[in-house]
Design an enzyme around this catalytic site. Sequence first.
Site, PDB file in Angstrom:
ATOM      1  N   VAL A   1       0.813  -1.228   0.000  1.00 49.17           N
ATOM      2  CA  VAL A   1       0.000   0.000   0.000  1.00 49.17           C
ATOM      3  C   VAL A   1       0.843   1.274   0.000  1.00 49.17           C
ATOM      4  CG1 VAL A   1      -2.016  -1.054   1.089  1.00 49.17           C
ATOM      5  CG2 VAL A   1      -0.213  -0.116   2.521  1.00 49.17           C
ATOM      6  N   LYS A   2       2.076   1.183   0.482  1.00 46.79           N
ATOM      7  CA  LYS A   2       3.017   2.313   0.552  1.00 46.79           C
ATOM      8  C   LYS A   2       2.364   3.579   1.113  1.00 46.79           C
ATOM      9  CE  LYS A   2       6.216   0.695  -2.997  1.00 46.79           C
ATOM     10  NZ  LYS A   2       5.428  -0.392  -3.616  1.00 46.79           N
ATOM     11  N   ARG A   3       1.695   3.445   2.236  1.00 53.22           N
ATOM     12  CA  ARG A   3       1.053   4.587   2.871  1.00 53.22           C
ATOM     13  C   ARG A   3       2.093   5.479   3.549  1.00 53.22           C
ATOM     14  NH1 ARG A   3      -2.615   3.390  -0.280  1.00 53.22           N
ATOM     15  NH2 ARG A   3      -4.614   2.546   0.416  1.00 53.22           N
TER      16      ARG A   3
END
Length: 283
Positions: free
Chosen positions: A97-99
């Site tokens: 998700v690379k939040r």
Amino acid sequence: MAVTPFADRFETIASARSPLCVGIDPAPETLAAWNLPYSAEGVREFGLRMVDALGDRAGVFKPQIAFFERFGWQGMKAVAEVIAHIRSAGALALADVKRMDIGHTLEAYAGAWIGADAGIPADAITLGAYMGSGSLTPVIKRAVEHGAGLFVVVRSSNPDGIALQNARHEDERTVADALADDLTAFNAPHLGKYGIGPCGAVIGATLDDAEHVLERLPTSLILAPGIGAQGATMADLKARFGKAAARRTLPAVSRQIAHAGNSANALADITARLIDEAHGLRG
């Protein structure tokens, strides 16, 4: 009730199955090659078929959430089903998700993906930290509480990232080195059975200068994208990372597997070869 940390669960499944991390990336061209529609149903079907074919072989699956999110709530419902299917197969689900954010916002992102009460419970997620490593505090806290894994982008393989990641602080450490040091400090109070903490790092498998930053990450699992379609091999990864880091690495392969075709036998054949190669990282 005590929870088993992600790193400990990974070590168990890597020994029993493989450290290989199978990417589930239902890009438009991949779906077309599989004769699937570019739709929420198409990405759902692709993900479920990948897990059906490989769920008893692969230790970790990594759905790229962007390809599902593209289709709104229906796509998110699809990825929830895929992640549940991964976990029911006894594999670990790493949501890519690379939040990246701060405060309550990142805390909400963590609650969306981590823990039994999450919106879509995964075993681990990817994160960005270039709003400051201290911004990770809420998600680290939740990961420790729920036994989840975190993989923070430290050195990516894309050329555009080099200038930022290799920029230097006043103390002459690069931005990537300083982030690696912070992850090691975050891990220190939370080391599991195998001396690994919850904060892992994303390091590109195609990098020729990765060994220096990896030396600063002795208590981190390493997620290494770039095997296969991006040009790196398992042998390259072991040579670039060194023996100690390679043993803690999840080599991530996406297109090389998916492009073998939508036949379960074809997927199993190429994955069996990659699993054999991945075991070599731990020897």
